[in-house]
Structures are given as C-alpha cells and as structure tokens.
Design a protein around this motif. Sequence first.
Motif, PDB file in Angstrom:
ATOM      1  N   ILE A   1       0.822  -1.217   0.000  1.00 13.56           N
ATOM      2  CA  ILE A   1       0.000   0.000   0.000  1.00 13.56           C
ATOM      3  C   ILE A   1       0.853   1.262   0.000  1.00 13.56           C
ATOM      4  O   ILE A   1       0.389   2.331  -0.372  1.00 13.56           O
ATOM      5  CB  ILE A   1      -1.003   0.023   1.169  1.00 13.56           C
ATOM      6  N   PHE A   2       2.116   1.136   0.396  1.00 14.86           N
ATOM      7  CA  PHE A   2       2.978   2.310   0.399  1.00 14.86           C
ATOM      8  C   PHE A   2       3.199   2.859  -1.004  1.00 14.86           C
ATOM      9  O   PHE A   2       3.557   4.015  -1.188  1.00 14.86           O
ATOM     10  CB  PHE A   2       4.330   1.954   1.025  1.00 14.86           C
ATOM     11  N   SER A   3       2.974   2.002  -2.012  1.00 10.19           N
ATOM     12  CA  SER A   3       3.210   2.408  -3.399  1.00 10.19           C
ATOM     13  C   SER A   3       2.011   3.120  -4.025  1.00 10.19           C
ATOM     14  O   SER A   3       2.120   3.685  -5.108  1.00 10.19           O
ATOM     15  CB  SER A   3       3.546   1.180  -4.251  1.00 10.19           C
ATOM     16  N   ILE A   4       0.879   3.104  -3.329  1.00 11.67           N
ATOM     17  CA  ILE A   4      -0.349   3.666  -3.906  1.00 11.67           C
ATOM     18  C   ILE A   4      -0.334   5.189  -3.837  1.00 11.67           C
ATOM     19  O   ILE A   4      -0.109   5.764  -2.780  1.00 11.67           O
ATOM     20  CB  ILE A   4      -1.588   3.118  -3.178  1.00 11.67           C
ATOM     21  N   ASN A   5      -0.588   5.841  -4.978  1.00  8.82           N
ATOM     22  CA  ASN A   5      -0.686   7.303  -4.968  1.00  8.82           C
ATOM     23  C   ASN A   5      -2.040   7.800  -5.440  1.00  8.82           C
ATOM     24  O   ASN A   5      -2.276   9.016  -5.485  1.00  8.82           O
ATOM     25  CB  ASN A   5       0.439   7.943  -5.785  1.00  8.82           C
ATOM     26  N   ALA A   6      -2.936   6.905  -5.775  1.00  9.12           N
ATOM     27  CA  ALA A   6      -4.310   7.290  -6.098  1.00  9.12           C
ATOM     28  C   ALA A   6      -5.187   6.060  -5.900  1.00  9.12           C
ATOM     29  O   ALA A   6      -4.739   4.927  -6.113  1.00  9.12           O
ATOM     30  CB  ALA A   6      -4.441   7.801  -7.522  1.00  9.12           C
ATOM     31  N   MET A   7      -6.431   6.304  -5.506  1.00  7.51           N
ATOM     32  CA  MET A   7      -7.344   5.193  -5.275  1.00  7.51           C
ATOM     33  C   MET A   7      -8.771   5.688  -5.449  1.00  7.51           C
ATOM     34  O   MET A   7      -9.091   6.813  -5.036  1.00  7.51           O
ATOM     35  CB  MET A   7      -7.137   4.621  -3.880  1.00  7.51           C
ATOM     36  N   GLY A   8      -9.618   4.866  -6.057  1.00 10.49           N
ATOM     37  CA  GLY A   8     -10.983   5.310  -6.266  1.00 10.49           C
ATOM     38  C   GLY A   8     -11.838   4.249  -6.913  1.00 10.49           C
ATOM     39  O   GLY A   8     -11.550   3.047  -6.809  1.00 10.49           O
ATOM     40  N   TRP A   9     -12.903   4.697  -7.586  1.00  8.45           N
ATOM     41  CA  TRP A   9     -13.888   3.812  -8.184  1.00  8.45           C
ATOM     42  C   TRP A   9     -14.132   4.177  -9.646  1.00  8.45           C
ATOM     43  O   TRP A   9     -14.249   5.361  -9.978  1.00  8.45           O
ATOM     44  CB  TRP A   9     -15.211   3.920  -7.416  1.00  8.45           C
ATOM     45  N   TYR A  10     -14.259   3.141 -10.475  1.00  8.61           N
ATOM     46  CA  TYR A  10     -14.694   3.259 -11.848  1.00  8.61           C
ATOM     47  C   TYR A  10     -15.970   2.441 -11.995  1.00  8.61           C
ATOM     48  O   TYR A  10     -16.305   1.647 -11.126  1.00  8.61           O
ATOM     49  CB  TYR A  10     -13.638   2.692 -12.805  1.00  8.61           C
ATOM     50  N   ARG A  11     -16.662   2.631 -13.111  1.00  9.68           N
ATOM     51  CA  ARG A  11     -17.821   1.800 -13.407  1.00  9.68           C
ATOM     52  C   ARG A  11     -17.903   1.530 -14.898  1.00  9.68           C
ATOM     53  O   ARG A  11     -17.385   2.298 -15.713  1.00  9.68           O
ATOM     54  CB  ARG A  11     -19.113   2.452 -12.914  1.00  9.68           C
ATOM     55  N   GLN A  12     -18.574   0.423 -15.215  1.00 12.82           N
ATOM     56  CA  GLN A  12     -18.770   0.058 -16.605  1.00 12.82           C
ATOM     57  C   GLN A  12     -20.180  -0.481 -16.791  1.00 12.82           C
ATOM     58  O   GLN A  12     -20.545  -1.498 -16.190  1.00 12.82           O
ATOM     59  CB  GLN A  12     -17.746  -0.980 -17.050  1.00 12.82           C
ATOM     60  N   ALA A  13     -20.945   0.231 -17.584  1.00 14.08           N
ATOM     61  CA  ALA A  13     -22.306  -0.189 -17.922  1.00 14.08           C
ATOM     62  C   ALA A  13     -22.254  -1.050 -19.182  1.00 14.08           C
ATOM     63  O   ALA A  13     -21.312  -0.948 -19.973  1.00 14.08           O
ATOM     64  CB  ALA A  13     -23.185   1.031 -18.141  1.00 14.08           C
ATOM     65  N   PRO A  14     -23.270  -1.900 -19.402  1.00 17.32           N
ATOM     66  CA  PRO A  14     -23.280  -2.757 -20.593  1.00 17.32           C
ATOM     67  C   PRO A  14     -23.152  -1.946 -21.876  1.00 17.32           C
ATOM     68  O   PRO A  14     -23.851  -0.951 -22.066  1.00 17.32           O
ATOM     69  CB  PRO A  14     -24.646  -3.441 -20.512  1.00 17.32           C
ATOM     70  N   GLY A  15     -22.221  -2.343 -22.714  1.00 17.85           N
ATOM     71  CA  GLY A  15     -22.030  -1.679 -24.002  1.00 17.85           C
ATOM     72  C   GLY A  15     -21.286  -0.366 -23.945  1.00 17.85           C
ATOM     73  O   GLY A  15     -21.159   0.325 -24.961  1.00 17.85           O
ATOM     74  N   LYS A  16     -20.807   0.001 -22.751  1.00 16.38           N
ATOM     75  CA  LYS A  16     -20.105   1.274 -22.598  1.00 16.38           C
ATOM     76  C   LYS A  16     -18.688   1.047 -22.090  1.00 16.38           C
ATOM     77  O   LYS A  16     -18.358  -0.008 -21.546  1.00 16.38           O
ATOM     78  CB  LYS A  16     -20.859   2.200 -21.646  1.00 16.38           C
ATOM     79  N   GLU A  17     -17.860   2.073 -22.247  1.00 16.15           N
ATOM     80  CA  GLU A  17     -16.500   1.988 -21.749  1.00 16.15           C
ATOM     81  C   GLU A  17     -16.460   2.217 -20.234  1.00 16.15           C
ATOM     82  O   GLU A  17     -17.359   2.837 -19.665  1.00 16.15           O
ATOM     83  CB  GLU A  17     -15.624   3.035 -22.454  1.00 16.15           C
ATOM     84  N   ARG A  18     -15.410   1.715 -19.626  1.00 15.78           N
ATOM     85  CA  ARG A  18     -15.224   1.939 -18.194  1.00 15.78           C
ATOM     86  C   ARG A  18     -14.919   3.423 -17.979  1.00 15.78           C
ATOM     87  O   ARG A  18     -14.132   4.017 -18.708  1.00 15.78           O
ATOM     88  CB  ARG A  18     -14.075   1.080 -17.671  1.00 15.78           C
ATOM     89  N   GLU A  19     -15.554   4.014 -16.961  1.00 10.14           N
ATOM     90  CA  GLU A  19     -15.368   5.435 -16.703  1.00 10.14           C
ATOM     91  C   GLU A  19     -15.064   5.686 -15.235  1.00 10.14           C
ATOM     92  O   GLU A  19     -15.506   4.952 -14.353  1.00 10.14           O
ATOM     93  CB  GLU A  19     -16.637   6.219 -17.093  1.00 10.14           C
ATOM     94  N   LEU A  20     -14.330   6.759 -15.005  1.00 10.88           N
ATOM     95  CA  LEU A  20     -14.018   7.162 -13.641  1.00 10.88           C
ATOM     96  C   LEU A  20     -15.280   7.689 -12.958  1.00 10.88           C
ATOM     97  O   LEU A  20     -16.011   8.492 -13.535  1.00 10.88           O
ATOM     98  CB  LEU A  20     -12.954   8.245 -13.651  1.00 10.88           C
TER      99      LEU A  20
END
Length: 116
Positions: A28-47
Amino acid sequence: QVQLVESGGGLVQHGGSLTLSCAASGSIFSINAMGWYRQAPGKERELVAQFSSGSSTNYADSVKGRFTISISRDNAKITVNLQMNSLKPEDTAVYYCNAVGSRYYWGQGTQVTVSS
C-alpha cells in the motif's frame, strides 16, 4: 503487489442509497491514487470518483452532489468508501475499485442495479 477486496453493491430503487467499500492491502505504500470506476453494458469503463496524492478528489460530472468518496488508512490497509445517494437507473453498472501504484490494480467488480 496490491490486493483489492470490494464489498457492497446490490439492487436498489430509484432515489435510494448504497455504499461501496474497498480495502487495499499488500504494497500500500506504493499507492498514490485510489478510487472507483464503473462500466455499464455496451459502454467503456469510466471514472466515478478518485482520491489522488495530496488529498485531491475528482468526481465524474454525472455523480457530483450525489456520491461522496472517503478514505481511511492504517498500517495494514487503505479503505475507500463510496457513498451513493439519489441513485438513478443510469447509475446501473459494474463498479470497480482501482488503485494506482507501480501499475493499475483492479478489484473484482461489484454489480449495482438501480430499478426505475
């Protein structure tokens, strides 16, 4: 290596609330960003929302004012929660926890379904 374990998600009615949680362990010391993305059917993954180094946060325009990301940390893990209020059918997607360190790390994904 970083391991991400997600919890939360499920089925909720339009206007309801859900909370997603993600625990990061390992390097975890290497982590500099953390969060959530989502992907709906037929769509690209988005922040959806993200914490970056320096404690800055970033939200997708579509969730501003409805979703809140929070973060806590101890010596062993980092936990990121996503409180989702006033949910809409268009929020239906698979939600993925993400951590950025030496590379991108992804959780297994959790389904959020909002019924109209």
